[in-house]
Design a protein around this motif. Structure first.
Motif: not given
Length: 456
Positions: A36, A39-40, A43, A151, A155, A163-164, A167
């Motif tokens: 995670h 990815v975070l 992005c 994202t 998540a 998380m969004v 980001m």
């Protein structure tokens, strides 16, 4: 005769058969881990440059108007060239991602917004500059929904809004970097230096390609099971996913799918059926107004403050305060939305946007003005981010992408209208206070739209 059953999370299968694993459930219930964070990070990094590339127009605007002798209306239309590109980019690259995958679409968008922004430094006239900004806008507009989708897809359910929001706060970080660099570099090196720096992401393409994961949803839909299993293995390294497991996605319930088939309605038509018409329209109003305010302030705030008597450096620092507030608002809004509910958080933030922007019309000490600008950034850009999360809850799965795409397209119209409208207002030479009062009205309309919306 009885058969033994083996299970993997919420999945079961007869012994000896390939188990079927629902990846949506696996991802929803996963604990936040190193995958995670990966990815975070990527992005976030991409959207930082995305935010930088969009905000630099506001940094360069005062000098561009002087160099090319632009009127306020002409400058507003020049700002809207990138925003028009964003509208088309969101539609084009959103659909393209369903065909080629989100990873390839994100990299293509990055090439567009970084490459064409870099070339903007060499534009000999407003016409060429507008064309390059439109092409850069295609990438700017196309990369945001794909990064949000990627994202959100990875998540865990309990941390999705957070998380969004973290980001998306990269957009504000990019704006902060742009404003800070602009306040130091533009006076000595001209506006072109900001556009030269925009080409940096092109150098990082090999790293992005290596570390940014593809959408596992796309891989499953494209029947790339081995690659999808590899990603799920990295997402849950201790889960011991069977090598022969078949990965599947959430399906539309059989009755809903049958009803959908019988009605033969397009996904767009379904945005207005089964009691969703009023909600759809209210979301469109909120998206339109929030993006109108966001891009009006991003494009015109330094010029508005310059007209109010501040120096060029101080005027650009107001853009810095706007994006500091946006970063705080994005993260805090996501946390509050996960803790409480999205609707009251969004309504409150819209109301604060109306108050803070309108209060800029009052002559106040610099500290208060910077604070008001920061609150305006937190409650306009922050609200725009939360609206995407709320919209995803409002629509059922089978029309969710269409709903988000249509709302995003409507919001881009607001982004185009805002800078042009503000240029027209400035051309009327009204008292300084009226400019901010006019920008505050859309925030009030967004507040009303969200307040009357039935809770999703």
């Amino acid at each position: 005769m009885t058969t033994d059953r083996v299970s993997f999370g919420d999945v079961s299968a007869q012994a000896g058969d390939a188990p079927t694993v629902n990846i949506n459930t696996v991802i929803d219930e996963a604990k936040f881990g190193s995958f995670h964070r990966q990815v975070l990070f990527w992005c976030l990094l991409i959207i930082i440059f995305d935010g930088y590339d969009l905000v630099i127009y506001g940094v360069a605007l005062p000098l561009l108007m002087e160099q090319w002798s632009l009127t306020a209306v002409e400058a507003g239309m020049l700002a809207s060239s990138a925003l028009a590109g964003m509208m088309f980019g969101a539609m084009i690259f959103g659909a393209l991602a369903d065909r080629i995958g989100r990873k390839k679409a994100i990299m293509l968008c990055t090439a567009f917004f970084s490459g064409f922004t870099f070339l903007g430094a060499f534009a000999p006239s407003p016409t060429e500059f507008a064309v390059l900004r439109f092409l850069a806008g295609l990438g700017i507009g196309g990369v945001m929904p794909n990064l949000v989708a990627l994202t959100s897809e990875y998540a865990p359910k309990k941390l999705r809004a957070t998380m969004v929001s973290i980001m998306f706060s990269g957009y504000a970080v990019g704006g902060i970097i742009s404003a800070l660099l602009g306040s130091f570099l533009v006076k000595d090196y001209g506006w072109e230096i900001m556009f030269y720096l925009a080409g940096i992401p092109l150098l990082g393409f090999p790293l992005i390609w290596k570390f940014l994961p593809e959408s596992v949803t796309f891989l499953v839909k494209d029947n790339q099971q081995d690659k999808a299993r590899h990603i799920i293995g990295k997402l849950l390294p201790s889960a011991n996913l069977p090598a022969n497991a078949t990965l599947v996605l959430n399906e539309i319930p059989a009755q809903a799918a049958s009803a959908q088939s019988d009605k033969k309605q397009s996904a767009f038509v379904q945005l207005f059926t089964e009691g969703r018409a009023f909600g759809t329209l209210m979301f469109w109003v909120a998206f339109f107004m929030c993006l109108l305010m966001t891009y009006t302030l991003s494009s015109w705030l330094p010029k508005l403050m310059l007209s109010a008597g501040y120096s060029l450096g101080a005027s650009i620092l107001f853009l810095f305060a706007l994006n500091i507030g946006a970063m705080i608002g994005a993260i805090a809004g996501g946390f509050l939305a996960d803790k409480f509910h999205l609707k009251p958080v969004i309504v409150t933030m819209c109301a604060l946007a109306a108050v803070s922007i309108s209060a800029l019309a009052i002559n106040s000490p610099p500290v208060i003005l910077y604070t008001l600008v920061a609150v305006a950034g937190a409650t306009t850009i922050g609200t725009s981010i939360l609206l995407y999360s709320y919209l995803a809850q409002f629509y059922p799965l089978h029309i969710r992408t269409t709903g988000i795409g249509c709302a995003s397209a409507v919001s881009r119209v607001g982004a185009i209208v805002g800078p042009v409208m503000t240029g027209a207002i400035l051309a009327m030479n009204l008292p300084h206070a009226y400019n901010f009062l006019a920008i505050g009205i859309p925030a009030l309309l967004a507040t009303i739209a969200m307040a009357v919306l039935k809770r999703a």
